[in-house]
Scaffold this active site. Sequence first.
Site, PDB file in Angstrom:
ATOM      1  N   ARG A 104     -14.472 129.596  33.495  1.00 35.17           N
ATOM      2  CA  ARG A 104     -15.013 128.994  34.494  1.00 35.17           C
ATOM      3  C   ARG A 104     -15.549 129.008  35.748  1.00 35.17           C
ATOM      4  O   ARG A 104     -14.979 130.238  36.132  1.00 35.17           O
ATOM      5  CB  ARG A 104     -13.578 128.373  35.218  1.00 35.17           C
ATOM      6  CG  ARG A 104     -13.388 127.344  35.938  1.00 35.17           C
ATOM      7  CD  ARG A 104     -11.861 127.074  36.263  1.00 35.17           C
ATOM      8  NE  ARG A 104     -11.134 127.090  37.359  1.00 35.17           N
ATOM      9  CZ  ARG A 104     -10.190 127.062  37.932  1.00 35.17           C
ATOM     10  NH1 ARG A 104      -9.714 126.347  37.421  1.00 35.17           N
ATOM     11  NH2 ARG A 104      -9.634 128.524  38.784  1.00 35.17           N
ATOM     12  N   THR A 108     -19.011 126.933  41.003  1.00 30.94           N
ATOM     13  CA  THR A 108     -19.113 125.460  40.749  1.00 30.94           C
ATOM     14  C   THR A 108     -17.416 124.660  39.902  1.00 30.94           C
ATOM     15  O   THR A 108     -17.442 123.598  40.264  1.00 30.94           O
ATOM     16  CB  THR A 108     -20.116 125.256  40.212  1.00 30.94           C
ATOM     17  OG1 THR A 108     -19.602 125.433  38.118  1.00 30.94           O
ATOM     18  CG2 THR A 108     -21.275 125.695  40.057  1.00 30.94           C
ATOM     19  N   ASP A 200      -4.167 134.128  37.318  1.00 32.63           N
ATOM     20  CA  ASP A 200      -5.666 134.021  36.827  1.00 32.63           C
ATOM     21  C   ASP A 200      -4.838 134.505  35.077  1.00 32.63           C
ATOM     22  O   ASP A 200      -4.473 136.052  35.165  1.00 32.63           O
ATOM     23  CB  ASP A 200      -6.497 134.904  37.507  1.00 32.63           C
ATOM     24  CG  ASP A 200      -7.532 134.655  35.856  1.00 32.63           C
ATOM     25  OD1 ASP A 200      -7.079 134.646  34.691  1.00 32.63           O
ATOM     26  OD2 ASP A 200      -8.708 134.912  36.793  1.00 32.63           O
ATOM     27  N   ASP A 203      -6.591 137.788  33.552  1.00 28.99           N
ATOM     28  CA  ASP A 203      -6.407 138.492  34.220  1.00 28.99           C
ATOM     29  C   ASP A 203      -4.819 138.926  33.896  1.00 28.99           C
ATOM     30  O   ASP A 203      -5.035 140.730  33.939  1.00 28.99           O
ATOM     31  CB  ASP A 203      -6.826 138.555  35.242  1.00 28.99           C
ATOM     32  CG  ASP A 203      -8.535 138.316  35.709  1.00 28.99           C
ATOM     33  OD1 ASP A 203      -9.213 139.236  34.864  1.00 28.99           O
ATOM     34  OD2 ASP A 203      -8.755 139.008  36.152  1.00 28.99           O
TER      35      ASP A 203
END
Length: 209
Positions: A104, A108, A200, A203
């Site tokens: 992603r 944007t 995340d 991560d």
Amino acid sequence: MANTIIMDHPLIRHKIDYIRRKDVGAKDFRTIVGEIASLMCYEATRDLPLRDVEIETPICKMTAKELSGKKLAIVPILRAGLGMVDGMLNMIPAAKVGHIGLYRDPQTLEPVEYYCKLPPDCEERQVFVVDPMLATGGSSCAALKMLKDKGVKNIRFMCILAAPVGVKKMTEEHPDVDLYIGALDEKLNDHAYIVPGLGDAGDRIFGTK
Ligand code: PRP
Ligand code: URA
């Protein structure tokens, strides 16, 4: 119209809420994501068809059951989806594994494709697409489109956490795909992270930051 199934098993809920804690390290996070994937796989395969087969136990002959129907494939969305593959394979070891690379774009929030490698007979298989997070739905919708463009028809999508907006996008754009969701969270924040979420996922699985 496909189904949206939100897991209601206490073990799944306990494990999901455990890994939300910010002090859970990568090793435990990875292990428990795998366990959640195994438990969710059990739920997402409960309607697979069986056929009769004649076998002989050490005691007598009997009519036993074995899986029939389509062969299976697991397709993780890279990177974070990789964390669910071994847990799935523990339950369905004969499944083939394909990979879709998407990330992603942080500005944007649009999905960017960088890789696609699928089993050669993928379009004949029952495919389980796995990604721990369904946030805006951009990545998962793009992954499903990539699969459908290659002729894949039988798709189920599994995620650990989902936001309502992502579920809406998926059901609108891919009404034929069953969704298996570990837990449905409240909303997205201004950076399109799931709230309360777990941060995340990539991560946390791989220890990057
Ligand atoms: C995460 C996650 C999903 C996506 C969800 O991947 O694993 O693929 O974001 O967000 P969306 O529903 O808004 O598209 P990310 O882009 O962080 O890539 P990574 O797995 O390589 O870390
Ligand atoms: N991707 C993640 O890894 N986490 C989120 O909360 C949203 C997208």
